[in-house]
Design an enzyme around this catalytic site. Structure first.
Site, PDB file in Angstrom:
ATOM      1  N   HIS A 277       0.843  -1.205   0.000  1.00  0.00           N
ATOM      2  CA  HIS A 277       0.000   0.000   0.000  1.00  0.00           C
ATOM      3  C   HIS A 277       0.878   1.255   0.000  1.00  0.00           C
ATOM      4  O   HIS A 277       0.651   2.181  -0.788  1.00  0.00           O
ATOM      5  CB  HIS A 277      -0.905  -0.020   1.232  1.00  0.00           C
ATOM      6  CG  HIS A 277      -1.656   1.248   1.463  1.00  0.00           C
ATOM      7  ND1 HIS A 277      -2.943   1.437   1.013  1.00  0.00           N
ATOM      8  CD2 HIS A 277      -1.300   2.407   2.095  1.00  0.00           C
ATOM      9  CE1 HIS A 277      -3.350   2.649   1.360  1.00  0.00           C
ATOM     10  NE2 HIS A 277      -2.367   3.256   2.018  1.00  0.00           N
ATOM     11  N   GLU A 278       1.889   1.286   0.882  1.00  0.00           N
ATOM     12  CA  GLU A 278       2.775   2.450   0.943  1.00  0.00           C
ATOM     13  C   GLU A 278       3.586   2.595  -0.345  1.00  0.00           C
ATOM     14  O   GLU A 278       3.871   3.709  -0.790  1.00  0.00           O
ATOM     15  CB  GLU A 278       3.713   2.342   2.155  1.00  0.00           C
ATOM     16  CG  GLU A 278       3.002   2.288   3.496  1.00  0.00           C
ATOM     17  CD  GLU A 278       2.064   3.463   3.705  1.00  0.00           C
ATOM     18  OE1 GLU A 278       2.356   4.564   3.198  1.00  0.00           O
ATOM     19  OE2 GLU A 278       1.021   3.288   4.359  1.00  0.00           O
ATOM     20  N   HIS A 281       1.640   4.472  -2.891  1.00  0.00           N
ATOM     21  CA  HIS A 281       1.747   5.927  -2.769  1.00  0.00           C
ATOM     22  C   HIS A 281       2.993   6.440  -3.497  1.00  0.00           C
ATOM     23  O   HIS A 281       2.962   7.478  -4.153  1.00  0.00           O
ATOM     24  CB  HIS A 281       1.827   6.330  -1.293  1.00  0.00           C
ATOM     25  CG  HIS A 281       0.528   6.225  -0.566  1.00  0.00           C
ATOM     26  ND1 HIS A 281      -0.612   6.867  -0.990  1.00  0.00           N
ATOM     27  CD2 HIS A 281       0.179   5.560   0.568  1.00  0.00           C
ATOM     28  CE1 HIS A 281      -1.609   6.609  -0.143  1.00  0.00           C
ATOM     29  NE2 HIS A 281      -1.148   5.805   0.802  1.00  0.00           N
ATOM     30  N   ASP A 361      -4.674   1.194  -2.031  1.00  0.00           N
ATOM     31  CA  ASP A 361      -5.224  -0.124  -1.677  1.00  0.00           C
ATOM     32  C   ASP A 361      -5.326  -1.008  -2.915  1.00  0.00           C
ATOM     33  O   ASP A 361      -4.962  -2.190  -2.897  1.00  0.00           O
ATOM     34  CB  ASP A 361      -6.615   0.031  -1.047  1.00  0.00           C
ATOM     35  CG  ASP A 361      -6.565   0.504   0.386  1.00  0.00           C
ATOM     36  OD1 ASP A 361      -5.480   0.474   0.987  1.00  0.00           O
ATOM     37  OD2 ASP A 361      -7.630   0.915   0.908  1.00  0.00           O
TER      38      ASP A 361
END
Length: 418
Positions: A277-278, A281, A361
């Site tokens: 998820h990170e 980003h 996500d």
């Protein structure tokens, strides 16, 4: 003055009563019939005690959030309408003949008043989080964080106020534009320094101790074509039982950080999902997009502050004991307007943030292809933080920078069923 003070007090009380009624009586946080019994239903992954604690804690936490926001506005208004801000200015002018020191003295006094007045609400919030098992922080550690907050915020605010008033005096019509031009490099500089200077003041950061897990995370990063050599963990278990991970910083100081609570409570597949998820980003450049959006929003905000600031002083300067736009006693009005406009813009900024979180996500789901780990991660996040799976609408709009737990679990189910 008495009418203005009485009106402000009444407005604040009515505001508090509205949110009490909304959160404790009218706000709908129930699970839709179509989702009952599914993995998004808290009753399937929480026991009765956890459900009760989540409902109670969420209502209290959200109520404190909403009444805390306008409290400083109310305090700034009282300082203005009662003439206390003018008295503070006169005191500051006697501290030195130099304008810079006068402004610093005034800002210091204002910070002391706001901090002292806000302390009871902050203390109540801390005690509730402690009573409900979210916080593990000692009182001494909590006080230390409050002191650090003060000594970080005060010099930054004092510096900004000194520059803003100098610009107002030199460039009355365009001060807001020149001020914004200065905020761009300062914001970037602070964002660059935060991971290595500011964050370590609150907690200890170190490379991930579990080398096998770090290897697996870096392998996942390689799959995503992300240049990464280290993953950091932070000892948040000294302060909280909640779970988190985040990306911070820019350039050479960019960091992916895992709370040690996340490492202690989640299995490796779930940790890898959070890391993916990170990484999402990073791949989608959300940090830079967020910075650009903040800077553009601050440009519009400063322009709006300038228009409102001058209009209010021209119409109500006498009642507020303000002699002009460059009067130091007008600083509470300036801060009040910034606070109100920031809160007014929060539904928009939160909506953008939720969109980015949803995209991250989706990226993590596609990268890990592990539906079970994704669902379990969101369920554990909800349990550890006593977070409502489906909060009332106003809470979501004004407070949530992430999709709700229910929405995130549904997204996982829908993405992998297609």
């Amino acid at each position: 003055m008495r009418k203005w003070v009485a009106g402000a007090c009444l407005l604040y009380v009515l505001y508090g009563l509205f949110f009490y009624w909304y959160l404790f009586m009218a706000g709908d946080s129930s699970v839709p019939e179509a989702l009952k019994g599914t993995s998004a239903d808290p009753a399937t992954f929480m026991n009765e005690r956890e459900l009760m604690l989540t409902e109670d804690y969420s209502k209290i936490k959200d109520f404190l959030f909403f009444i805390r926001i306008p409290f400083e506005w109310f305090l700034f208004f009282i300082l203005l309408i009662a003439g206390l801000s003018q008295k503070m200015k006169h005191w500051a002018e006697h501290t030195s003949k130099r304008r810079v020191i006068q402004i610093a003295a005034y800002v210091f006094g204002l910070f002391l008043i706001v901090t002292a007045a806000s302390l009871p609400l902050d203390w109540i919030s801390y005690r509730f989080s402690l009573d409900y098992g979210i916080s593990t922080q000692t009182t001494a550690s909590w006080i230390k964080d409050q002191v650090i907050d003060f000594w970080i915020s005060f010099p930054l605010t004092a510096g900004a106020v000194i520059v803003f008033y100098w610009l107002m005096k030199r460039h009355e019509k365009r001060w807001w534009l020149y001020a914004w031009c200065l905020t761009v490099p300062v914001t970037l500089f602070l964002f660059f320094l935060q991971p290595v200077v500011i964050d370590p003041l609150y907690n200890d950061f170190y490379p991930l101790k579990n080398k096998k897990l770090e290897h697996d995370i870096l392998k996942l990063a390689d799959q995503a074509d992300i240049p990464a050599n280290h993953v950091y963990e932070v000892n948040m278990s000294e302060k909280t039982n909640a779970l988190n991970a985040y990306v911070t910083g820019i350039g050479a100081n960019k960091r992916i950080v895992l709370w040690d609570t996340t490492l202690n409570k989640l299995d490796e597949p779930e940790i890898l999902f959070i890391m993916a998820h990170e990484m999402g980003h990073y791949v989608m450049k959300h940090v830079y997009i967020g910075l650009a959006g903040y800077l553009l929003l601050s440009l519009a905000g400063l322009y709006a502050v300038d228009r409102l600031y001058k209009w209010i002083i021209s119409r109500h300067g006498r009642e507020l004991h303000i002699k002009g736009g460059t009067d130091l006693a007008a600083l509470p009005l300036l801060l009040l307007l910034i606070g109100v406009l920031t809160f007014a813009a929060s539904p928009f900024s939160n909506a953008v943030s939720r969109h980015q979180e949803k995209a991250a996500d989706q990226y993590a789901i596609e990268l890990t292809e592990n539906k079970k780990a994704a669902v379990a991660t969101f369920q554990e996040l909800s349990k550890a933080g006593l977070s409502e799976a489906n909060p009332p609408l106003l809470v979501k709009i004004f407070k949530y920078g992430h999709p709700t737990i229910m929405e995130r679990i549904q997204s996982v189910e829908n993405a992998l069923d297609q």
